[in-house]
Design an enzyme around this catalytic site. Structure first.
Site, PDB file in Angstrom:
ATOM      1  CB  ALA A  68      -0.895  -0.016   1.233  1.00 56.19           C
ATOM      2  N   GLY A 111       0.606  -4.971   0.913  1.00 57.93           N
ATOM      3  CA  GLY A 111      -0.542  -4.997   0.012  1.00 57.93           C
ATOM      4  C   GLY A 111      -0.220  -5.638  -1.332  1.00 57.93           C
ATOM      5  CD  GLU A 114      -2.350  -7.548   2.800  1.00 59.38           C
ATOM      6  OE1 GLU A 114      -1.927  -6.393   2.559  1.00 59.38           O
ATOM      7  OE2 GLU A 114      -3.071  -7.813   3.765  1.00 59.38           O
ATOM      8  CD  GLU A 134       1.305  -5.621   5.690  1.00 59.05           C
ATOM      9  OE1 GLU A 134       2.097  -6.548   5.991  1.00 59.05           O
ATOM     10  OE2 GLU A 134       0.511  -5.676   4.725  1.00 59.05           O
TER      11      GLU A 134
END
Ligand code: HXC
Length: 260
Positions: A68, A111, A114, A134
């Site tokens: 992200a 992300g 993911e 993270e």
């Protein structure tokens, strides 16, 4: 053909395959909100297009996606992320109904890892690395990583990765069941295209049903899953393509599916 209406992705087709390439090279394809909207829109358009039977999602040689967008997230508070349901839109990408192959080279972190796991098959280049770092940012996964990684590689290994932020290289990812296959970087796009073309040459509705039943293995008990499989297997008998597939076998020729 290609569509130039997007700014953070490149979209094109090769035969019956739709290709979405993440394209924010200066940020190692970090997933900001614009990129999310564009990927969701492009995938939905392919999903709705009867002439497309499979999607490839890919990045650059250096990065599938480095996570992200940390710069976009950094100043947000709880009220903001809750109100906007940060990352919630990605669920629509995960709900794509035609098969999606992630062709991963370079970093697939946070992300990015993911997002690869939202796809149905992960094909990795030998330079790919996967991780959920993270925790090093004072954060936990937020796009399904704690759930999909645990289902893919088991609790102990997933715990280790989520708690330490360690990344794993392609070879370990294949050994652990996270990725279907590892190929040399130079062969990644061609191999992904061959795999996607093979899938897209099958009956489109049957490939969608096949994806649906494999996914059901995650959402149901064994008995429920087997029952759904049997019902959808019977449903295939209502399709023109099932008739053609079996007729072609009997007549010793290649099936020519009309995707209906
Ligand atoms: C924003 C990023 C970024 C990210 C890299 N960049 N990752 N920008 N968000 N996730 C930017 C860098 O700031 C830099 O821009 C440029 O991309 C190149 O990155 P470098 O760090 O210079 O490259 P390199 O030295 O090769 O290192 C590559 C890397 C490193 C190891 C992948 O960039 C890295 O650790 N990135 C962060 C990985 C991460 O923690 N991901 C998880 C994010 S959290 P500038 O302009 O500064 O030079 C997450 C949460 C998911 O994904 C859901 C949670 C709720």
């Amino acid at each position: 053909s290609s569509d130039t209406g997007y700014e953070t992705i490149q979209v094109r087709t090769e035969g019956r395959v739709g290709i979405i390439q993440l394209d924010r090279p200066k940020a190692l394809n970090a997933l900001n909100s614009q990129l999310c909207r564009e990927v969701v829109q492009a995938a939905a358009a392919f999903d709705a297009d009867e002439n497309i039977g499979a999607i490839i999602l890919t990045g650059s040689d250096k990065a599938f996606a480095a996570g992200a967008d940390i710069k976009e997230m950094a100043s947000k508070d709880f009220a903001q992320v809750y109100a906007e349901d940060l990352f919630g839109l990605w669920d629509r990408f995960a709900a794509t109904r035609i098969p999606v192959i992630a062709a991963v080279s370079g970093h697939a972190l946070g992300g990015g890892c993911e997002l690869a796991m939202m796809c149905d098959i992960i094909l990795a280049a030998d330079n790919a690395s996967f991780g959920q770092p993270e925790i090093k940012l004072g954060l936990i996964p937020g796009m399904g990583g704690s759930q999909r990684l645990t289902r893919a590689i088991g609790k102990s290994k997933a715990m280790e990765m989520v708690l330490t932020g360690r990344t794993m290289k392609a070879e370990e990812a294949e050994r652990s069941g996270l990725v279907a296959r590892v190929v040399p970087l130079a062969e990644l796009q061609q191999t992904a295209l061959e795999m996607a073309t093979a899938i897209a040459s099958m009956s489109r509705p049957v490939a969608m049903l096949a994806k649906e039943v494999v996914d059901a293995a995650y959402e149901s008990s064994l008995a429920e899953g087997v029952r759904l499989e049997r019902r959808l297997n019977f449903a295939c008998f209502a399709l023109e393509d099932r008739r053609e597939g079996m007729a072609a076998f009997v007549e010793k020729r290649e099936a020519d599916f009309t995707h209906r």
